[in-house]
Enzyme design. Sequence first.
Site, PDB file in Angstrom:
ATOM      1  N   ASP A 144       0.844  -1.194   0.000  1.00 33.11           N
ATOM      2  CA  ASP A 144       0.000   0.000   0.000  1.00 33.11           C
ATOM      3  C   ASP A 144       0.881   1.246   0.000  1.00 33.11           C
ATOM      4  O   ASP A 144       1.993   1.207  -0.506  1.00 33.11           O
ATOM      5  CB  ASP A 144      -0.933  -0.061   1.228  1.00 33.11           C
ATOM      6  N   HIS A 205      -3.730   6.187   3.349  1.00 34.00           N
ATOM      7  CA  HIS A 205      -4.411   4.982   2.878  1.00 34.00           C
ATOM      8  C   HIS A 205      -3.809   3.702   3.465  1.00 34.00           C
ATOM      9  O   HIS A 205      -4.525   2.830   3.963  1.00 34.00           O
ATOM     10  CB  HIS A 205      -4.335   4.978   1.345  1.00 34.00           C
ATOM     11  N   SER A 533     -11.117  -0.338  -1.214  1.00 40.28           N
ATOM     12  CA  SER A 533      -9.852  -0.364  -0.475  1.00 40.28           C
ATOM     13  C   SER A 533     -10.067  -0.654   1.009  1.00 40.28           C
ATOM     14  O   SER A 533      -9.198  -1.200   1.665  1.00 40.28           O
ATOM     15  CB  SER A 533      -9.150   0.989  -0.576  1.00 40.28           C
TER      16      SER A 533
END
Length: 739
Positions: A144, A205, A533
């Site tokens: 990620d 994220h 996600s």
Amino acid sequence: MAGTMASLSCSWILILTFTLMGMLLNTHVDAQDNRKTYIVYMGNHDQSGDAPKSVLHMSMLQKAIGRERAAGALLHSFKRSINGFVVNINEEEVEKIAAMEGVVSVFLNGKKQLHTTRSWDFVGFPQQVNRATAESDIIIGVLDSGIWPESSSFNASGFGPPPTKWKGACYNITCNNKIIGAKYYRSSKIFGKDDIISPVDSDGHGTHTASTVAGGLVNSASLYGLGMGTARGGVPSARIAVYKICWSDGCHDADILAAFDDAIADGVDIISLSVGDDTPRHYFNDSIAIGAFHAMRYGILTSNSAGNSGPNLATITNFSPWSLSVAASTIDRKFLTKVQLGNNLVFEGVTINTFDLNSNQYPIVYGGDVPNILKGYNRSISRICLEDSLDQNLVKGKIVLCDGFVGAKKVGFASGAAGIVMHSDGAKDTGYSFALPASYIYTQDADNIYGYMTSTKNPTATILKSTDDNNTFAPFVASFSSRGPNPVTLDILKPDIAAPGVDIVAAWSPNAPPSGVKGDNRQVQYNIISGTSMACPHATGLAAYIKSFHPTWSPAAIKSAIMTTATPMRSDLNPDAEFAYGAGHINPIKAVNPGLVYDASESDYVNFLCGQSYSTRLLQIVTGDNSSCVGVTDGNVWDLNYPSFAVSTTSAVSFARVFTRTVTNVGSPKSLYKATVAAPTGLEVQVIPPTLSFNSIGQKLSFKVSVSGSIGSTIASASLVWDDGSYQVRSPITVFLVQ
Ligand SMILES: *[C@@H]1O[C@H](CO)[C@@H](O)[C@H](O)[C@H]1NC(C)=O
Ligand SMILES: *[C@@H]1O[C@H](CO)[C@@H](O)[C@H](O)[C@H]1NC(C)=O
Ligand SMILES: *[C@@H]1O[C@H](CO)[C@@H](O)[C@H](O)[C@H]1NC(C)=O
Ligand SMILES: *[C@@H]1O[C@H](CO)[C@@H](O)[C@H](O)[C@H]1NC(C)=O
Ligand SMILES: *[C@@H]1O[C@H](CO)[C@@H](O)[C@H](O)[C@H]1NC(C)=O
Ligand SMILES: *[C@@H]1O[C@H](CO)[C@@H](O)[C@H](O)[C@H]1NC(C)=O
């Protein structure tokens, strides 16, 4: 109230901060001869031979394109479990290399995109759930945007040393016994202004997804009071290995593949990857499908986000049969943001608004009436409130009514407005964050607001801070979640499963603004975001939970357990049915004890690929063994031992398909399972034999399912449940019309 787990899967594309400007940096185009960066995929890493792979790759390159051209062209050699390299060449040279022995595929180093707290409770997985001591031996590889290691969610207090099988390491940050591995990947070596050159997360994220899988328990986590609860991951005792592959300009295939290569060799148990393409790619032209294939060979399940390109059909981009593809569903909480007018009328919108205007009324203007003429904008642009399109002098200190909905980044600070109100008739299942007070309402309400504005001399309004509200219809699949069918293999149903991915609270990096808008100076430890996600790490957490009880189960067995125990979802709330939710909504407690599993090994996938007309030559390179398509009789897509059934047909009234499946008993040694079929009128489903009698654990029994008849719409949903009285093993059967 108990835990609120954050899962970030909302229209990430809207939220995420990838600047378009930086994009081209990485694809390294040489203006003179159009060199671009390609990945040469050469299958399995063959351990034989003394020369390091990079030397072999270089000599191969020299042979193909000559010494001079080869000099400096080789950017990276994969060297652990995946064979191949990253190279800077032109199109002519691509063809030369693609023709060489040992090459499976050559594809452009494309760019992919990154696609909290109540969610685990909502799926029936409370804090006090029974846990295996082996949970702390589970290592999750998170590919990620990196991680914020100082987050309370990754507190290592109470953790022992990493499991002895761990071979990875930490580079450029100090790890602890929670985050046991960290490395960054950037084959281009060119970084953006906002990139932090280390595994540290400058986006948020990666921190969000990692904490959703395996974050520890953190009480009173919230975003300025919103979504208040205990933040926790699915497997709080598991370890995290960070592979940073996403940067301010996106996530490149070369880096994704290099990270897979390392993660497999390092000894991770599960890989979580909330990243995807915009367009579907064939299996061996896609770094994620390739990486997941090699991971599967080493017993590692890859959990993928389905994508955020819904609600159109066939928008899913992660769909390889050997990985888990996860759609995003809502939880029973949403965030309402009220707009109150000077005449006291109140309209409810949906956003994540942490700003408090203290109920003060501000003048309200229509975007179309205040264009930034000096910058060349007219009312046709300013009505949608694109950043810069509004005249700063005319909107300063005012609330602006805008037509439509544009992403947070495009709205920016809306030229210094006090707030913005957007509207459309579109789905309002997801709350988005902005850098200023904002609400997103229905068009009819906007019409009413406009009516009020024209009926009074000094119209005013205020936007209230968001409040938690109950989303009574949950779970349903979010509109942004990418839909099936599988664009490459129609008859493998995708997505596989749905998991919470809307308005998820989870850990965040204080380096990143919560709205994704540059200049938004709020620094937060927890953020609320949405996207597949965010759904993906919920499924990853569940896979890890299952693995902690069944360490020897194959990736396919774990995936089967997740799918066959899923709670069916309502097709009235999800018109795309299985193309939205796959087998249904994750049910963690049931998933640890599925009764039966549809297992599959590498050879099953190889046979499937033979059936998809991949050649023996190619498959031998991929697998590095003597796999052969010669004599493969079960290479039909309908015979891959998949836990779901899909029938694509060009005729609604005339189709017949027979599937072969084998189930393995993992429930009670002696058990008698009966097949129960539910099917709409006209659709005939037969199961032969209709009962399966097991005498031992591990015993395998086969059966056939024939599907025929007619369907009354473009998609028809049926199901098969194997039931022994204590276990119900359910598979969706989806028949759909291909125009
Ligand atoms: C894979 O990518 C290459 C290079 O972009 C392209 O020429 C080829 O057609 C692709 N193969 C498939 C099966 O899509
Ligand atoms: C980690 O947890 C320990 C024990 O609960 C606590 O003393 C410590 O302050 C925590 N550290 C952080 C960074 O939250
Ligand atoms: C990160 O660590 C690696 C391995 O020690 C080293 O080669 C690299 O230069 C480091 N990067 C930075 C930016 O310090
Ligand atoms: C407004 O601006 C857009 C974009 O520059 C242009 O295409 C359009 O013709 C303009 N409309 C008017 C009425 O000037
Ligand atoms: C939300 O409403 C549903 C249906 O009325 C109810 O079952 C559920 O418990 C509620 N959830 C919360 C968090 O209050
Ligand atoms: C492949 O087949 C050859 C020839 O039959 C044999 O010598 C070799 O051991 C086989 N390799 C593997 C990995 O099975």
